[in-house]
Design an enzyme around this catalytic site. Structure first.
Site, PDB file in Angstrom:
ATOM      1  N   GLY A  11       0.844  -1.205   0.000  1.00 52.08           N
ATOM      2  CA  GLY A  11       0.000   0.000   0.000  1.00 52.08           C
ATOM      3  C   GLY A  11       0.868   1.240   0.000  1.00 52.08           C
ATOM      4  O   GLY A  11       0.543   2.268   0.596  1.00 52.08           O
ATOM      5  N   ALA A  12       2.000   1.143  -0.737  1.00 55.76           N
ATOM      6  CA  ALA A  12       3.058   2.144  -0.601  1.00 55.76           C
ATOM      7  C   ALA A  12       2.714   3.485  -1.227  1.00 55.76           C
ATOM      8  O   ALA A  12       3.411   4.470  -0.975  1.00 55.76           O
ATOM      9  CB  ALA A  12       4.358   1.586  -1.204  1.00 55.76           C
ATOM     10  N   GLN A  15      -2.082   6.598   1.929  1.00 57.76           N
ATOM     11  CA  GLN A  15      -1.955   7.690   2.911  1.00 57.76           C
ATOM     12  C   GLN A  15      -0.997   7.365   4.046  1.00 57.76           C
ATOM     13  O   GLN A  15      -0.182   8.199   4.429  1.00 57.76           O
ATOM     14  CB  GLN A  15      -3.332   7.908   3.544  1.00 57.76           C
ATOM     15  CG  GLN A  15      -4.325   8.483   2.606  1.00 57.76           C
ATOM     16  CD  GLN A  15      -4.855   9.782   3.185  1.00 57.76           C
ATOM     17  OE1 GLN A  15      -4.126  10.536   3.828  1.00 57.76           O
ATOM     18  NE2 GLN A  15      -6.101  10.026   2.977  1.00 57.76           N
ATOM     19  N   ILE A  16      -1.152   6.173   4.622  1.00 59.07           N
ATOM     20  CA  ILE A  16      -0.279   5.837   5.757  1.00 59.07           C
ATOM     21  C   ILE A  16       1.167   5.788   5.282  1.00 59.07           C
ATOM     22  O   ILE A  16       2.077   6.336   5.919  1.00 59.07           O
ATOM     23  CB  ILE A  16      -0.694   4.492   6.391  1.00 59.07           C
ATOM     24  CG1 ILE A  16      -2.068   4.620   7.037  1.00 59.07           C
ATOM     25  CG2 ILE A  16       0.334   4.028   7.419  1.00 59.07           C
ATOM     26  CD1 ILE A  16      -2.627   3.325   7.602  1.00 59.07           C
ATOM     27  N   ASP A 161      -4.086   2.301  19.353  1.00 59.28           N
ATOM     28  CA  ASP A 161      -5.069   2.345  20.441  1.00 59.28           C
ATOM     29  C   ASP A 161      -4.377   2.612  21.781  1.00 59.28           C
ATOM     30  O   ASP A 161      -4.871   3.377  22.610  1.00 59.28           O
ATOM     31  CB  ASP A 161      -5.846   1.023  20.486  1.00 59.28           C
ATOM     32  CG  ASP A 161      -6.369   0.665  19.103  1.00 59.28           C
ATOM     33  OD1 ASP A 161      -7.065   1.502  18.514  1.00 59.28           O
ATOM     34  OD2 ASP A 161      -6.035  -0.425  18.602  1.00 59.28           O
ATOM     35  N   HIS A 189      -8.685  -4.672  17.373  1.00 62.01           N
ATOM     36  CA  HIS A 189      -8.576  -3.257  16.979  1.00 62.01           C
ATOM     37  C   HIS A 189      -9.947  -2.855  16.440  1.00 62.01           C
ATOM     38  O   HIS A 189     -10.193  -2.869  15.227  1.00 62.01           O
ATOM     39  CB  HIS A 189      -7.473  -3.096  15.932  1.00 62.01           C
ATOM     40  CG  HIS A 189      -7.415  -1.702  15.370  1.00 62.01           C
ATOM     41  ND1 HIS A 189      -7.194  -0.591  16.144  1.00 62.01           N
ATOM     42  CD2 HIS A 189      -7.555  -1.244  14.099  1.00 62.01           C
ATOM     43  CE1 HIS A 189      -7.215   0.482  15.384  1.00 62.01           C
ATOM     44  NE2 HIS A 189      -7.436   0.122  14.139  1.00 62.01           N
TER      45      HIS A 189
END
Ligand code: NAD
Ligand code: LMR
Length: 328
Positions: A11-12, A15-16, A161, A189
């Site tokens: 997922g490069a 957003q993260i 969390d 989570h």
């Protein structure tokens, strides 16, 4: 200088990753003397591949001395080849009104192929961290594919969390964040997670001796932390990214650094703390050797804590039931 550590990130172009990759490349994960090679995976679709090229151009332009290479690919086998750490971020984020478990149908299957590829080509010492939601159950799916790597190498992220809960507690007590310790998230989570205030400490004192407002501890704290992701989605129109990247840095650093400090990680459950055998549930761990955790034994929970753990366990068991066909 030591040999570079190979870090695969999925997922490069997302957003993260946009917050995460520069921090890895400047040494936030493994320190100022440790070079890294980034192996970046995106889906084989023109737009994300083009965006990934843009991310790589920017990483070049940061001129990070520790960044010894960037691989951009749409092939899991290339991304995970010889990887020491595989950070599985790539997955669909939820939108307003969704729960993370709603993503299971779309995202769960990603972790079959990636789990298999990691098992085939990653380094023998590889550690895998799942961030893509619902991360506990996706981690279980990835680990189920592994024949070579032990399941203890697969962990999922509940550090966000823990960080959220620590901030709420520090604010409530009027103390600096560094005063809060031994704070652990149990379970999923998701909004069912349990922030275990009873065993946390503030300046070394039992937390309940400092914060005596039990309604706040049992309700406000639990709800604020459990629903924080949805609050951020409602406010930003997109799910948390900078704080998620930051938590992933904290997760990997904690897991890389042997210490007696207790932290929260979702790990394989052998049936401890009221969790069903075989699910991935967040529990208190310490790091005993680089990349190796031990679950802290012998913590006893009162009726409230046991009730909360039962709720979050039941949800994880329900998620497992939904993905039975992905676990073979
Ligand atoms: P995003 O949509 O901005 O980026 C995700 C990226 O993953 C996209 O670029 C997409 O093309 C890519 N992707 C999708 N499938 C892929 C695959 N099979 N292989 C490689 N790449 C793939 O989303 P984001 O904001 O970066 O969030 C990513 C995931 O992290 C979401 O599932 C989100 O819910 C989750 N998340 C988890 C936590 C946590 O605390 N565990 C916190 C925040 C977000
Ligand atoms: C979060 O907790 O912020 C992430 O899991 C994103 C979400 O869907 O809440």
């Amino acid at each position: 200088m030591p040999a570079p550590i190979r870090v695969a990130v999925t997922g490069a172009a997302g957003q993260i990753a946009y917050s995460l990759l520069p921090r890895i490349a400047r040494g936030d994960l493994f320190g100022a003397d440790q070079p890294v090679i980034l192996q970046l995976l995106e889906v084989p679709v023109e737009k994300p591949q083009q965006a990934l090229r843009g991310v790589a151009l920017e990483l070049d332009d940061c001129a990070f001395p520790l960044l010894h290479g960037i691989v951009c690919t749409d092939s899991a086998e290339v991304a995970f080849a010889d990887a020491d750490w595989c950070l599985l971020v790539g997955a669909k984020p939820r939108g307003p009104g969704m729960e993370r478990a709603d993503l299971l149908k779309d995202n769960g299957k990603i972790f079959i192929g990636q789990g298999q590829a990691i098992d085939r080509v990653a380094s023998a010492a590889c550690r895998v961290v799942v961030v893509g939601n619902p991360c506990n159950t996706n981690c279980m799916i990835a680990a189920a594919q592994a024949k070579r790597l032990p399941r203890e190498r697969f962990t999922a992220m509940t550090r966000l969390d823990q960080n959220r809960a620590a901030t709420q507690i520090a604010k409530k007590a009027g103390v600096p964040l560094t005063a809060v310790s031994d704070l652990v998230i149990y379970g999923n989570h998701s909004p069912t997670m349990f922030s275990d205030f009873a065993h946390a400490r503030i300046n070394g004192r039992p937390l309940p001796d400092v914060i005596t407002d039990s309604a706040w501890l049992q309700t406000t704290l639990q709800t604020t932390v459990g629903k924080r992701g949805a609050e951020i989605i409602a406010a930003r129109g997109a799910s948390s990214a900078a704080s998620a990247a930051n938590a992933l840095i904290d997760h990997v650093r904690a897991l890389s650094t042997p210490s007696s400090a207790v932290h929260s990680i979702a790990v394989h459950s052998p049936g401890h703390y009221g969790f069903a055998e075989g699910i991935w549930a967040s529990v208190p761990v310490v790091t005993t050797a680089p990349g190796t955790y031990a679950v802290v034994p012998g913590i006893t929970h009162d009726e409230f804590g046991r009730g909360r753990i039962k709720i979050t366990n039941d949800e994880l068991v329900g998620e497992r039931d939904l993905v039975q066909d992905l676990l073979r």
